[in-house]
Design a protein around this motif. Structure first.
Motif, short mmCIF file in Angstrom:
data_model
loop_
_atom_site.label_atom_id
_atom_site.label_comp_id
_atom_site.label_asym_id
_atom_site.label_seq_id
_atom_site.Cartn_x
_atom_site.Cartn_y
_atom_site.Cartn_z
N GLU A 170 -4.80 -4.50 3.37
CA GLU A 170 -5.60 -3.55 2.57
C GLU A 170 -5.42 -3.81 1.08
O GLU A 170 -6.37 -3.83 0.32
CB GLU A 170 -5.17 -2.10 2.87
CG GLU A 170 -5.48 -1.60 4.27
CD GLU A 170 -4.47 -2.06 5.32
OE1 GLU A 170 -3.61 -2.94 5.04
OE2 GLU A 170 -4.55 -1.56 6.45
N GLY A 171 -4.16 -4.03 0.69
CA GLY A 171 -3.86 -4.24 -0.72
C GLY A 171 -4.45 -5.55 -1.22
O GLY A 171 -5.01 -5.61 -2.33
N GLU B 194 -1.85 1.70 -6.75
CA GLU B 194 -2.84 1.60 -7.83
C GLU B 194 -2.16 1.38 -9.18
O GLU B 194 -2.66 0.65 -10.04
CB GLU B 194 -3.71 2.87 -7.90
CG GLU B 194 -4.46 3.20 -6.61
CD GLU B 194 -5.52 2.16 -6.26
OE1 GLU B 194 -5.97 1.44 -7.16
OE2 GLU B 194 -5.87 2.08 -5.05
N SER C 182 0.86 -1.19 0.00
CA SER C 182 0.00 0.00 0.00
C SER C 182 0.89 1.23 0.00
O SER C 182 1.93 1.25 0.64
CB SER C 182 -0.85 0.05 1.27
OG SER C 182 -1.88 -0.88 1.19
N ASP D 144 -7.05 -7.11 0.05
CA ASP D 144 -8.52 -6.98 0.01
C ASP D 144 -8.94 -6.25 -1.25
O ASP D 144 -9.93 -6.60 -1.89
CB ASP D 144 -9.02 -6.20 1.24
CG ASP D 144 -9.01 -7.07 2.49
OD1 ASP D 144 -8.82 -8.30 2.35
OD2 ASP D 144 -9.15 -6.51 3.59
N GLU D 145 -8.18 -5.25 -1.60
CA GLU D 145 -8.58 -4.43 -2.74
C GLU D 145 -8.34 -5.12 -4.08
O GLU D 145 -9.14 -5.00 -4.99
CB GLU D 145 -7.83 -3.08 -2.68
CG GLU D 145 -8.32 -2.14 -3.76
CD GLU D 145 -7.62 -0.79 -3.74
OE1 GLU D 145 -7.24 -0.34 -2.63
OE2 GLU D 145 -7.44 -0.22 -4.82
N ALA D 146 -7.21 -5.83 -4.18
CA ALA D 146 -6.80 -6.29 -5.52
C ALA D 146 -6.55 -7.79 -5.61
O ALA D 146 -6.14 -8.28 -6.65
CB ALA D 146 -5.54 -5.52 -5.94
#
Ligand code: F6R
Length: 364
Positions: A305-306, A282, A277, A308-310
């Motif tokens: 976090e990373g 992104e 992160s 979960d997002e990707a």
């Protein structure tokens, strides 16, 4: 002396929290929240350019340092492989600092480059793990890492200790040049002090790495991608894997994929994505999606976090602790080392003594 470990390399990977802490102790003053360097007999604030020269893994540590010197101190940095540097006609202006990075302090090309820079009047800084080495003896500024003897041919703990010292050096340099405030310096000290615990947290994923190794072991080629200070980690990951597992691997700056290497992607090519992160997350993830759209099998290494997002649709996800971008290169060294280690073990190669390699390259 391997204790409970099967290989020196494994032991050295696991020593990292301890030896990085040990190394940081001699470069940080936690109470004053300052970076401390050995006594200098030259004025570091007058240095107007840094030239970094090294080989192999030490070179990748230097590549990370370039980001830090530029970001913290706004000072131009050149970096080159010692074997290239010594046969070019490098332009070395007065007032330059030449920084040599070497675990052994004996690498022939790096030593020759050092002597060339010395003859050209550069101030010589040496970052070595062997304080009695040839390079150490010729330094104006000796910066030892305190990793202890590194026996495994593939460098691991020396690398993370090099990074720790380089971060401290870049910050100190920035302070002395008036480019970093005391508050910013205190932040750097705080984040570096967090590194040993973060390394421990990264090591806690060893079992997952071991479980994943059989997915990588049959591959003929493996790609690693990262951005910014984590791009050199992609190179380092690929080097580690080739060295000890004999699998062909390449590291790329994530943004370079579409300029050629993406043509290699199919279902047989695992792609290891290093994406902590942070400001570049992104961007790296969008390069990862391009790879996935072409059938590439993704191993995403990121924080909670990373992931979960990707993380959706990845072949494997490896969770790292959430860390400040400054220490991400130290922390992400762990999964790339462990991945190479476990793949090599599953292939049954000689991890500590890989074929054709020597620990110290004292001939050209
Ligand atoms: C890789 C490795 C080598 C060395 C290189 C430089 O795992 O160990 O690439 O990093 O031979 O060695 P030193 O740092 O001793 O100058």
């Amino acid at each position: 002396e391997k204790g409970n470990y099967r290989h020196f390399m494994q032991k050295e990977i696991f020593e990292q929290p301890t030896v990085v802490a040990q190394t940081l102790r001699s470069y940080l003053r936690p109470i004053e929240q300052q970076v401390a360097l050995p006594q200098l007999d030259f004025d570091i604030s007058k240095i107007n350019r840094v030239t970094i020269v090294a080989c192999g893994t030490s070179y990748y540590a230097g590549m990370v340092a370039k980001y830090w010197f530029e970001q913290f101190a706004r000072t131009p940095v050149d970096i080159d492989y010692a074997s290239e540097f010594r046969y070019r006609a490098p332009v070395l202006e007065p007032g330059g600092l030449a920084l040599f990075i070497s675990q052994s302090g004996e690498t022939a090309d790096t030593l020759a480059a050092l002597r060339h820079c010395k003859a050209e009047g550069q101030t010589i800084a040496v970052l070595v793990n062997v304080p009695t080495s040839s390079m150490a003896r010729e330094a104006d500024l000796l910066l030892p890492t305190h990793a202890g003897p590194e026996i495994g041919v593939a460098s691991t703990k020396a690398f993370s200790c090099q990074l720790a010292v380089l971060a401290a050096l870049a910050a100190h340099f920035a302070v002395r040049k008036g480019r970093m405030t005391h508050d910013e310096e205190a932040e750097v000290v705080k984040h570096l002090m967090e590194a040993p615990a973060a390394l421990n947290a990264a090591l806690a994923h060893d079992d997952e790495m071991a479980a994943m190794a059989p997915l990588i072991a049959p591959a003929r080629d493996v790609l690693y991608i990262g951005r910014g200070p984590d791009f050199p980690l992609a190179l380092e990951g690929a080097l580690k894997l080739k060295e000890i597992s004999y699998i062909h691997a390449e590291g790329y700056a994530a943004g370079e994929m579409k300029h050629g290497p993406i043509a290699l992607i199919d279902e047989a090519v695992p792609v290891i994505v290093l994406a902590p992160s942070g400001p570049l997350f992104e961007k790296t993830v969008s390069n990862m999606q391009e790879v996935r759209a072409r059938g590439g099998k993704i191993v995403l290494i990121s924080d909670r976090e990373g992931l979960d997002e990707a993380g959706e649709g990845c072949m494997a996800k490896i969770e790292m602790p959430r860390v400040h971008p400054l220490i991400a290169p130290l922390v992400y060294a762990v999964p790339v080392q462990l991945l190479a280690y476990h793949v090599a073990v599953s292939k049954g190669t000689d991890v500590d003594q890989p074929r054709n390699l020597a620990k110290s390259v004292t001939v050209e």
